[in-house]
Every structure is written in structure tokens, then in C-alpha cells.
Design a protein around this motif. Structure first.
Motif, PDB file in Angstrom:
ATOM      1  N   ASN A 176       2.488 -15.601  -2.585  1.00  0.00           N
ATOM      2  CA  ASN A 176       2.256 -14.693  -1.463  1.00  0.00           C
ATOM      3  C   ASN A 176       1.817 -13.305  -1.951  1.00  0.00           C
ATOM      4  O   ASN A 176       0.924 -12.691  -1.360  1.00  0.00           O
ATOM      5  N   HIS A 177       2.408 -12.846  -3.045  1.00  0.00           N
ATOM      6  CA  HIS A 177       2.038 -11.557  -3.635  1.00  0.00           C
ATOM      7  C   HIS A 177       0.568 -11.560  -4.032  1.00  0.00           C
ATOM      8  O   HIS A 177      -0.178 -10.616  -3.750  1.00  0.00           O
ATOM      9  N   TYR A 178       0.128 -12.662  -4.640  1.00  0.00           N
ATOM     10  CA  TYR A 178      -1.268 -12.813  -5.074  1.00  0.00           C
ATOM     11  C   TYR A 178      -2.216 -12.921  -3.879  1.00  0.00           C
ATOM     12  O   TYR A 178      -3.206 -12.194  -3.785  1.00  0.00           O
ATOM     13  N   GLU A 179      -1.889 -13.812  -2.952  1.00  0.00           N
ATOM     14  CA  GLU A 179      -2.832 -14.096  -1.860  1.00  0.00           C
ATOM     15  C   GLU A 179      -2.950 -12.923  -0.884  1.00  0.00           C
ATOM     16  O   GLU A 179      -4.033 -12.657  -0.359  1.00  0.00           O
ATOM     17  N   THR A 180      -1.860 -12.226  -0.633  1.00  0.00           N
ATOM     18  CA  THR A 180      -1.905 -11.087   0.286  1.00  0.00           C
ATOM     19  C   THR A 180      -2.853 -10.020  -0.259  1.00  0.00           C
ATOM     20  O   THR A 180      -3.703  -9.484   0.461  1.00  0.00           O
ATOM     21  N   TYR A 181      -2.724  -9.734  -1.561  1.00  0.00           N
ATOM     22  CA  TYR A 181      -3.581  -8.716  -2.178  1.00  0.00           C
ATOM     23  C   TYR A 181      -5.051  -9.144  -2.152  1.00  0.00           C
ATOM     24  O   TYR A 181      -5.941  -8.345  -1.845  1.00  0.00           O
ATOM     25  N   CYS A 182      -5.298 -10.422  -2.479  1.00  0.00           N
ATOM     26  CA  CYS A 182      -6.685 -10.919  -2.477  1.00  0.00           C
ATOM     27  C   CYS A 182      -7.307 -10.802  -1.092  1.00  0.00           C
ATOM     28  O   CYS A 182      -8.457 -10.375  -0.959  1.00  0.00           O
ATOM     29  N   ARG A 183      -6.555 -11.177  -0.068  1.00  0.00           N
ATOM     30  CA  ARG A 183      -7.055 -11.070   1.309  1.00  0.00           C
ATOM     31  C   ARG A 183      -7.401  -9.624   1.642  1.00  0.00           C
ATOM     32  O   ARG A 183      -8.463  -9.335   2.185  1.00  0.00           O
TER      33      ARG A 183
END
Ligand code: FE2
Length: 182
Positions: free
Chosen positions: A163-170
Motif C-alpha cells: 500500500n505504501h508503494y502503490e499509494t505513492y505511485c498513484r
């Protein structure tokens, strides 16, 4: 004194600069069910540095949802503390740059040093180095974080890291890199 066991292999047996075809009984099964390895290069597109608090960042490298394991580089950017935490799984780390230690132990990890952490350990990570520290790690969740009064705050496992990775990418229009998902 007993004799050392005789072993055939004392060095890698092939030094030929070529792809060697080797026997594999289960080639078809592996083709159907095997999981490919992964590669993550150095660019921010492949995996960005993502803030973890004000003075630290994480660069995610792998997520293994079957075993609640994840790999990343933790970068503490200046001398500072990453709060007290308790491990419920095993952690393997190598210090890449700078230095780090735990308030609970008497050693200091510098570049190339190896750190192994086991379930049940509770400790407080600090860097006293002016440039902080970069730690490469293979971690197993959950990791429980506590505030300075020792109150439990949150348990971090592979889902938190994804979630930490995907939230930032989005939020930053960076494509999700499939290589990170094992
Ligand atoms: Fe730890």
C-alpha cells in the motif's frame, strides 16, 4: 582429528562464457507453475524513493504475499531514530552506506556489515552518522511499532508495504512495476 570430507566441487565447475543447457525432468511443470525471478534497476520509474516520515525513505524491491515477506532499502537521511519496534518474523539486512545501530546493543553496523534479527526482538534503530544510513533488507512481517511510552501503534506487514508503494505511485503518476510482486 577426523579428516575433512572429500568433496568434488571446490570451485564453480564451468567457466565457459555461454548459456549451458542442463537436464530438467520437470521442465514442463516448471514452465506451467514456476515463478520467474525478478529484476529492479536503479531508476525512480522502476521503484521510487518514498518518504517514510520526515527524514527517512523506503525503496521497495519485492513483495511476497505468500510468506508475508518484503525487501527494500531503508534510507535514514541524517543522524536520527526510527522508532522502537518488535519483530514477529526474521529480518536479514546489509548496511550499504553510512552507519546504524540499535540502542539496545553495543555494535555499530557500517558498509558491508550483516544484521540478523529474529522473532521477539524489540529494539530502537538509530543512525549517528551525519549522512545517515542505507540498509538493504529482506524482512518478514509483522513488525509492530510502538510510541515513546511503549504503546502499540500499528503492525506492518506485506500489505502495508504494498500500500505504501502503490499509494505513492498513484499520486505521482509512476507506473506500478510488476517486477516487485513475486
Ligand atoms: Fe528491527
Amino acid at each position: 582429528m577426523s579428516e575433512a570430507p572429500k568433496t568434488t566441487m571446490t570451485a564453480p565447475p564451468s567457466t565457459a562464457y555461454k548459456i549451458v543447457d542442463v537436464p530438467e525432468l520437470y521442465r514442463d511443470v516448471i514452465a506451467r507453475h514456476g515463478v520467474p525471478g525478478s529484476f529492479v534497476g536503479p531508476s525512480e520509474q522502476e521503484s521510487p524513493w518514498i518518504p517514510f516520515g520526515e527524514r527517512a525513505a523506503l525503496r521497495h524491491l519485492a513483495f511476497d504475499v505468500r510468506r508475508n515477506r518484503f525487501s527494500n532499502v531503508l534510507w535514514i537521511k541524517q543522524a536520527g531514530v526510527v522508532g522502537t519496534h518488535k519483530h514477529r518474523g526474521t529480518v536479514v539486512m546489509i548496511c550499504l552506506e553510512g552507519s546504524a545501530r540499535y540502542l539496545e546493543y553495543d555494535w555499530v553496523a557500517g558498509p558491508g556489515d550483516f544484521i540478523y534479527e529474529t522473532p521477539g526482538l524489540v529494539h530502537t534503530l538509530v543512525s549517528d552518522h551525519p549522512q545517515g544510513v542505507k540498509l538493504f533488507g529482506w524482512l518478514e512481517g509483522p513488525i509492530e511499532f510502538f510510541d515513546e511510552q511503549g504503546h502499540f501503534v500499528e503492525s506492518l506487514d506485506v500489505w502495508w508495504y504494498i500500500n505504501h508503494y502503490e499509494t505513492y505511485c498513484r499520486e505521482h503518476d509512476i507506473p506500478i512495476n510488476k517486477q516487485l510482486y513475486l
